[in-house]
Design an enzyme around this catalytic site. Structure first.
Site, PDB file in Angstrom:
ATOM      1  N   ARG A   1      -2.034  -1.921  -3.815  1.00 62.28           N
ATOM      2  CA  ARG A   1      -3.679  -0.921  -3.604  1.00 62.28           C
ATOM      3  C   ARG A   1      -3.160   0.681  -4.225  1.00 62.28           C
ATOM      4  O   ARG A   1      -2.171   0.668  -4.652  1.00 62.28           O
ATOM      5  CB  ARG A   1      -3.407  -0.345  -2.196  1.00 62.28           C
ATOM      6  CG  ARG A   1      -4.542   0.435  -1.741  1.00 62.28           C
ATOM      7  CD  ARG A   1      -4.396   1.702  -1.134  1.00 62.28           C
ATOM      8  NE  ARG A   1      -5.951   2.406  -0.661  1.00 62.28           N
ATOM      9  CZ  ARG A   1      -6.175   2.626   0.445  1.00 62.28           C
ATOM     10  NH1 ARG A   1      -5.403   2.684   1.347  1.00 62.28           N
ATOM     11  NH2 ARG A   1      -6.990   3.326   0.383  1.00 62.28           N
TER      12      ARG A   1
ATOM     13  N   ARG B   1      -7.515  18.766   3.602  1.00 65.02           N
ATOM     14  CA  ARG B   1      -8.181  19.163   3.211  1.00 65.02           C
ATOM     15  C   ARG B   1      -9.437  19.295   3.047  1.00 65.02           C
ATOM     16  O   ARG B   1      -9.653  19.252   4.469  1.00 65.02           O
ATOM     17  CB  ARG B   1      -8.027  17.299   1.990  1.00 65.02           C
ATOM     18  CG  ARG B   1      -7.038  16.827   1.136  1.00 65.02           C
ATOM     19  CD  ARG B   1      -7.149  15.929   0.172  1.00 65.02           C
ATOM     20  NE  ARG B   1      -6.345  14.559   1.610  1.00 65.02           N
ATOM     21  CZ  ARG B   1      -7.006  12.847   1.265  1.00 65.02           C
ATOM     22  NH1 ARG B   1      -7.915  12.573   0.803  1.00 65.02           N
ATOM     23  NH2 ARG B   1      -6.085  12.121   1.646  1.00 65.02           N
TER      24      ARG B   1
ATOM     25  N   ASN C   1       0.332  -1.292   0.073  1.00 65.18           N
ATOM     26  CA  ASN C   1       0.280  -0.064  -0.142  1.00 65.18           C
ATOM     27  C   ASN C   1       0.697   1.386   0.151  1.00 65.18           C
ATOM     28  O   ASN C   1       1.157   1.537   0.887  1.00 65.18           O
ATOM     29  CB  ASN C   1      -0.530  -0.150   1.629  1.00 65.18           C
ATOM     30  CG  ASN C   1      -1.804   1.246   0.818  1.00 65.18           C
ATOM     31  OD1 ASN C   1      -1.666   1.972   0.802  1.00 65.18           O
ATOM     32  ND2 ASN C   1      -2.591   1.068   2.481  1.00 65.18           N
TER      33      ASN C   1
ATOM     34  N   GLU D   1      -7.878  -2.533   5.337  1.00 70.85           N
ATOM     35  CA  GLU D   1      -7.910  -2.951   3.721  1.00 70.85           C
ATOM     36  C   GLU D   1      -6.621  -4.057   3.719  1.00 70.85           C
ATOM     37  O   GLU D   1      -7.110  -4.003   2.219  1.00 70.85           O
ATOM     38  CB  GLU D   1      -7.087  -1.470   3.567  1.00 70.85           C
ATOM     39  CG  GLU D   1      -8.390  -0.422   3.615  1.00 70.85           C
ATOM     40  CD  GLU D   1      -7.619   1.030   3.915  1.00 70.85           C
ATOM     41  OE1 GLU D   1      -7.320   0.937   5.058  1.00 70.85           O
ATOM     42  OE2 GLU D   1      -7.915   2.275   3.114  1.00 70.85           O
TER      43      GLU D   1
ATOM     44  N   HIS E   1     -11.815   5.382  -1.128  1.00 73.16           N
ATOM     45  CA  HIS E   1     -11.826   4.223   0.641  1.00 73.16           C
ATOM     46  C   HIS E   1     -12.449   3.393  -0.137  1.00 73.16           C
ATOM     47  O   HIS E   1     -13.113   2.462   0.894  1.00 73.16           O
ATOM     48  CB  HIS E   1     -12.558   5.184   1.491  1.00 73.16           C
ATOM     49  CG  HIS E   1     -11.630   6.265   1.948  1.00 73.16           C
ATOM     50  ND1 HIS E   1     -11.795   7.355   2.234  1.00 73.16           N
ATOM     51  CD2 HIS E   1     -10.068   5.655   2.034  1.00 73.16           C
ATOM     52  CE1 HIS E   1     -10.834   7.997   3.091  1.00 73.16           C
ATOM     53  NE2 HIS E   1      -9.384   6.836   2.915  1.00 73.16           N
TER      54      HIS E   1
END
Ligand code: ADP
Length: 406
Positions: free
Chosen positions: A92, A244, A10, A388, A183
């Site tokens: 990923r 963000r 990842n 994940e 996501h």
């Protein structure tokens, strides 16, 4: 002896998370992270399934490429002599554009496509590609078993009325400007885990999944599939995040450009790296640190209130998209899993919609044992740890297995 295992990579903008899972058992054999990449403080930490912990501090600012090579040569090949058991590598990948709806083998054509759509995820796709290239170099015998698992794929089920922006249609038809979401790997894992916990088949499952980490997004899931999500063309839209902005009036960009004479790079950098929680409180993006210093500074409290208010607004707007009763509201990600304050600050705003917390359960949650934090008579509210990397390993393994059967 470890057999048939998948390496999961990842590659994020400043960290590389990695793990190795045994396919049949889903057992994690190794997990670790190389973090603070791009600084003089970069370091690697990893742990094996017999709980042996390793740590390495790099004294200088090593390149991303050299740290990936370190991962293969010093961790996977040397310290952990298991590379022979690997049957594939799951990567990923943040953006899969319009075409990619599920996990795929990363052949030349697919790699070319991921590169071609990199402008949709300029901070992520190029680094994901670097991870793929180094894997091919370091493990050439597995070069045909690199598998891409995409954050956008899970949201490919959302309909046009949700993914189109109200801008000239040709922006979509000619340039593929639309909502893609992100996501998706985490939200997909949450679907399968919620189905298990709530004892309801995925096909009948209706949930709202809130992934709250440094990046944050909410997804409305009806009958097991994504029907709407807060991130957009890129992971900048939607919730307030660590640095963000999430949703803003686009006119702010014209103001920055016309009146403040900022150039496009500066504006982009402001909205991605200097906004969100950090932008509001002017000191800190890390949610845990903000909460720990809550009483010291009014702006910390304000930034958290704005974060939770935006989240509550998204949850309530997604409630109206649900055609059937909601089976659960799920909190996940570093903030969602760990912060009882963020959960309570959000839920008290949603009382009118049928959500109520059990304060004791919310505060004293024992993860992996208790998932439910709602009061009696409330819609179920759950905290679930996202996995994940496990989801990537499962998808990579399914693809390899299906290919073997052919
Ligand atoms: P990502 O994977 O997006 O980098 P994570 O899911 O690891 O992020 O979440 C990181 C965020 O979780 C950070 O803002 C961190 O401060 C926050 N976090 C972790 N533990 C806590 C806690 N106990 N309370 C509040 N926030 C927490």
């Amino acid at each position: 002896m470890l057999k048939d295992s998948i390496l999961v990579l990842n590659c994020g903008s400043s960290s590389i998370k990695f793990s190795i899972f045994q396919c049949y058992t889903n057992k994690k054999f190794l997990s670790g992270i190389i973090e603070s990449i791009g600084s003089n403080e970069s370091n690697a930490k990893w742990i094996t399934n017999n709980k042996k912990k390793y740590c390495k501090y790099f004294k200088k600012n090593n390149s991303y490429k050299s740290l990936l090579k370190f991962l293969f040569r010093k961790i996977i090949f040397k310290e952990i002599k298991i590379s022979k058991s690997l049957i594939g590598i799951g990567h990923r990948i943040v953006h899969g554009g319009t075409k990619i709806k599920k996990a795929i083998f990363l052949n030349k054509k697919n790699i070319h496509y991921i590169n071609k759509i990199s402008h949709f995820a300029p901070l992520h796709n190029p680094i994901n590609l670097l991870g793929i290239n180094i894997s091919i170099q370091e493990l050439p015998n597995l070069s045909n078993f690199n598998i891409g698992v995409f954050d956008t794929s899970f949201h490919q089920t959302i309909q046009k009325e949700s993914y189109l922006y109200a801008i000239p249609y040709k922006m979509y038809s000619l340039y593929n400007i639309r909502r893609y979401g992100a996501h998706g790997i985490s939200h997909k894992y949450i679907v399968s885990k919620s189905s298990e916990i709530l004892n309801k088949s995925i096909k009948k499952l209706n949930i709202i999944s809130c992934h709250l980490g440094n990046g944050a997004s909410v997804t409305a899931i009806a009958n097991g599939i994504s029907i709407d999500t807060s991130m957009g063309l890129t992971p900048l839209e939607g919730l307030v995040m660590g640095t963000r902005s999430g949703d803003i009036d686009p006119s702010i960009i014209f103001f920055m450009f016309n009146k403040l004479k900022m150039n496009i790079k500066e504006i982009e950098n402001t909205l991605i790296n200097k906004s969100g929680l950090l932008g509001i409180n002017e000191k800190e993006s890390d949610c845990r640190k903000i909460i720990n210093a809550y009483s010291e500074d009014k702006k910390f409290e304000l930034s958290i209130n704005i974060f939770c208010r935006r989240l509550a607004k998204y949850i309530s707007s997604y409630m109206c998209l649900m055609k059937e009763k909601l089976d659960g509201l799920i909190f996940t990600g570093g903030i969602g899993e760990n912060s009882c304050l963020i959960r309570s600050n959000t839920i008290f705003r949603l009382l009118n919609l049928g959500f109520k917390l059990d304060d004791k359960k919310n505060k004293n949650l024992k993860k992996k044992i208790n998932y439910f934090i709602n009061a009696k008579n409330s819609i179920p509210i759950l905290v679930i740890k996202t996995e994940e990397e496990l989801e990537i390993a499962r998808e990579a393994w399914s693809l390899i297995y299906a290919n073997r059967k052919k």
